[in-house]
Design a protein around this motif. Structure first.
Motif, PDB file in Angstrom:
ATOM      1  N   ARG A   1     -15.482  14.571  13.952  1.00  0.00           N
ATOM      2  CA  ARG A   1     -16.249  13.678  13.071  1.00  0.00           C
ATOM      3  C   ARG A   1     -16.223  12.245  13.587  1.00  0.00           C
ATOM      4  O   ARG A   1     -17.219  11.531  13.574  1.00  0.00           O
ATOM      5  N   ARG A   2     -15.059  11.805  14.052  1.00  0.00           N
ATOM      6  CA  ARG A   2     -14.988  10.460  14.639  1.00  0.00           C
ATOM      7  C   ARG A   2     -15.910  10.360  15.855  1.00  0.00           C
ATOM      8  O   ARG A   2     -16.644   9.398  16.018  1.00  0.00           O
TER       9      ARG A   2
ATOM     10  N   GLN B   1     -19.425   9.932  14.974  1.00  0.00           N
ATOM     11  CA  GLN B   1     -19.663   8.591  14.417  1.00  0.00           C
ATOM     12  C   GLN B   1     -19.763   7.555  15.543  1.00  0.00           C
ATOM     13  O   GLN B   1     -20.641   6.698  15.537  1.00  0.00           O
TER      14      GLN B   1
ATOM     15  N   GLU C   1     -22.361   4.203  17.008  1.00  0.00           N
ATOM     16  CA  GLU C   1     -21.853   2.825  16.940  1.00  0.00           C
ATOM     17  C   GLU C   1     -21.928   2.116  18.295  1.00  0.00           C
ATOM     18  O   GLU C   1     -21.719   2.736  19.329  1.00  0.00           O
TER      19      GLU C   1
END
Lengths: 236, 379
Positions: free
Chosen positions: A192-193, A196, A200
């Motif tokens: 999940r990180r 993400q 970014e």
């Protein structure tokens, strides 16, 4: 790896595994990683930053160590942020690779470990290759930062990282089957990180438009000239 | 775990001079090079160009001077190779001798073999081919059936090789043959080096789907060669061949063989804003592959065995090079004319046909991923 770098990595691994607040890292001197020894800092280079953030990504460290190291450093904050994500992703991808290998070596179906199936082997090989690409790209971008200008390298490295995250997280989940989709199992904190970070500090559209325009400005013969000119800065 | 340990490529001080030297040679010769040849450069044989590189000291660069080499640093050679490939220079004639056969002779060859072959190779005038695959032994190379029977005066070779690149221009062949009768699989294999004009050697061309002649069938009918055709140790052929393959897998040719296509895209369509993101993406992948290949070259130069890294670089480089023509085809303007004779249209047409070979030659994708998986502790 230099002796200093090895010591730094050992310290980082111990601290990042156990630290629950950022002050412990501050006290250990990570905030001055890039500050010269003469000015009371660690006197590290960007390769050291890559190594430490890579470990943070590998350990699944949740606090903002990238900000701790990079906030005091002058420069383009978007480029620096992208570099941090590349470095963290290099570690996190290696971690989900390791978790996937352990899982398929242990989990048995059809009377044998999943690792014995060629389809599974070939799939994890792709994950390994993608993780390798991000580790190389991160190390290459770090060298460029050491030379001052890393505009080309960070664009390339972040884009390559985004690509690897898309491919790599899907393979890790596929290898783990349903258990990897549970809240209980420790795969999702990494995947999940990773997903993400892909958005970014520049997604694919941002960096590909920017780098594409810059390459076209260089002209047809200019791309190779530029790539070699920049890496030749690493003269031994 | 670490998927890829980085070995820093410390650019030699001579890099700028070497790049300038290659770029000067290229500018003097490139008027004769067709765009499609430049997109296929290490497959294109131009003996005159190879001889020119030999005269310039750019073949056999890292070999000892007593064999015609130049005792340069392996990283200097790497710089010369990437410059030649980025320019799409026709390096096919001497490529295999410079990359594989020469280094193998330095490692395993006898003094006589080195003296006989290396000076011509370093001069860019003696070419080699490698006889590995056979009709029944492709990815499963241990299925080699060609035999060499030992007699009082030498070896008598019978059998057939296939997919032998450059056999039609090579002066010598390094063949993997079964020297121990009734031996099986990896055991009992040896490497023999002999001249292509030895009686009983016959070459038959195989034309590829794009109409090009790169590879061949090579037949051996009672070919008599002396005992000293043996390279290295009798029965050690398998180990020698696998060591050689690592040299074949990680070089800049694994991501630069069709670089010309990207150049023509930038030159002819770069101003189209809709295409720029793809140019950025391809540049990013190219840059990353170069980092990986240079790290592998640095590891090799330190005397370490980068077999795992080499498989990674080749797998990724092949996938990249196969994706480039397809991705370009997908973003070109609908009005783009594939038959207008432009450099871009012609190289794209060619590469859309030849790209499948990239993940076949030098070890298939499946074999490479098997090697990578074994390195991960699977299998």
């Amino acid at each position: 790896m230099s002796e200093n770098r090895s010591l730094l990595c050992d310290t980082a691994t111990t601290l990042l595994r156990d630290a629950t607040d950022i002050h412990a890292l501050e006290e250990a001197g990570f905030a001055t990683l890039l500050v010269g020894e003469a000015d009371g800092g660690f006197g590290g280079d960007w390769g050291d930053v890559f190594a430490v953030l890579r470990i943070a990504g590998y350990e699944g460290f949740d606090l903002d160590i990238a900000g701790l190291i990079l906030d005091p450093v002058p420069g383009d904050s978007l480029e620096q942020g992208a570099f941090a994500k590349v470095s963290l992703a290099a570690g996190a991808l290696d971690r989900i690779l390791e978790m996937s290998i352990d899982y398929v070596n242990t989990r048995e179906q059809f009377g044998r470990p999943l690792a014995k199936f060629q389809a599974v082997q070939q799939s994890l090989a792709i994950l390994a290759v993608e993780a390798a690409a991000v580790n190389s790209a991160g190390a290459g971008a770090a060298l460029a930062f050491d030379h001052g200008d890393a505009a080309f390298e960070i664009a390339a490295a972040k884009m390559r990282t985004n690509q690897a995250i898309g491919i790599g997280t899907a393979i890790a989940h596929q290898a783990h089957g349903a258990i990897g989709f549970t809240q209980e199992y420790p795969l999702h904190p990494f995947t999940r990180r990773l997903n993400q970070w892909r958005m970014e500090f520049g997604n694919d559209r941002y960096w590909s438009e920017k780098l594409g325009a810059a390459v076209v400005d260089l002209g047809a013969d200019g791309l190779w000239d530029e790539i070699t000119r920049r890496s030749d800065r690493n003269t031994g | 775990m670490q998927s890829f340990a980085i070995h820093p490529f410390e650019t030699p001080d001579t890099a700028a001079d070497l790049r300038a030297q290659v770029r000067r040679i290229v500018s003097e010769c490139e008027a004769d090079w067709d765009a499609t040849d430049r997109a296929n450069s290490w497959s294109v044989a131009d003996p005159a160009f190879s001889a020119r590189l030999g005269d310039e000291g750019l073949v056999g660069m890292i070999w000892p001077k007593r064999y015609g080499g130049h005792e340069r640093d392996p990283l200097e050679r790497n710089i010369v190779l990437e410059e030649l490939l980025a320019a799409g220079a026709p390096v096919g004639a001497h490529w295999i001798a410079d990359r594989q056969t020469g280094p193998l002779l330095l490692r395993y060859g006898t003094e006589e073999q080195r003296e006989k072959y290396l000076p011509g190779m370093a001069a860019g005038r003696a070419y080699a081919c490698i006889g590995l695959s056979e009709p029944g032994a492709g990815s499963d190379l241990a299925g080699v059936k060609t035999t060499a029977r030992k007699t009082d005066s030498g070896w008598i070779i019978n059998g057939q090789k296939v997919w032998t690149t450059g056999a039609h221009i090579a002066h010598a062949i390094l063949a993997l043959v079964r020297t121990e009768p009734e031996s099986e699989r990896q055991a009992g294999l040896s490497q023999l080096l002999f001249d292509m004009d030895t009686p009983g050697v016959m070459v038959r061309p195989i034309i590829n789907l794009a109409g090009q002649h790169d590879f061949n069938e090579v037949f051996f009918e009672d070919v008599e060669v002396p005992h000293d055709a043996l390279v290295g140790e009798e029965g050690n052929g398998w180990r020698q061949v696998t060591a050689e393959l690592a040299l074949e897998r990680s070089g800049p040719e694994r991501y630069l063989s069709s670089y010309a296509l990207l150049r023509y895209l930038i030159a002819e369509q770069g101003s189209d804003k809709a295409i720029q993101p793809l140019i950025g993406k391809l540049a990013a992948e190219l840059w990353t592959l170069r980092q990986m290949s240079m790290s592998t070259a640095a590891k090799l130069a330190q005397g370490e065995d980068p077999a795992g890294e080499a498989a990674i670089v080749k797998d990724l480089g092949n996938s990249y090079e196969q994706q480039v023509p397809l991705a370009i085809q997908a973003v070109l303007d609908a009005d783009f004319d594939m038959h207008d004779g432009s450099d871009l249209a012609r190289t794209l047409t060619l590469l859309l046909q030849t790209a499948p070979s990239f993940s076949l030659r030098g070890g298939t994708r499946e074999i490479l991923r098997g090697i990578i998986a074994r390195g991960l502790g699977l299998r």
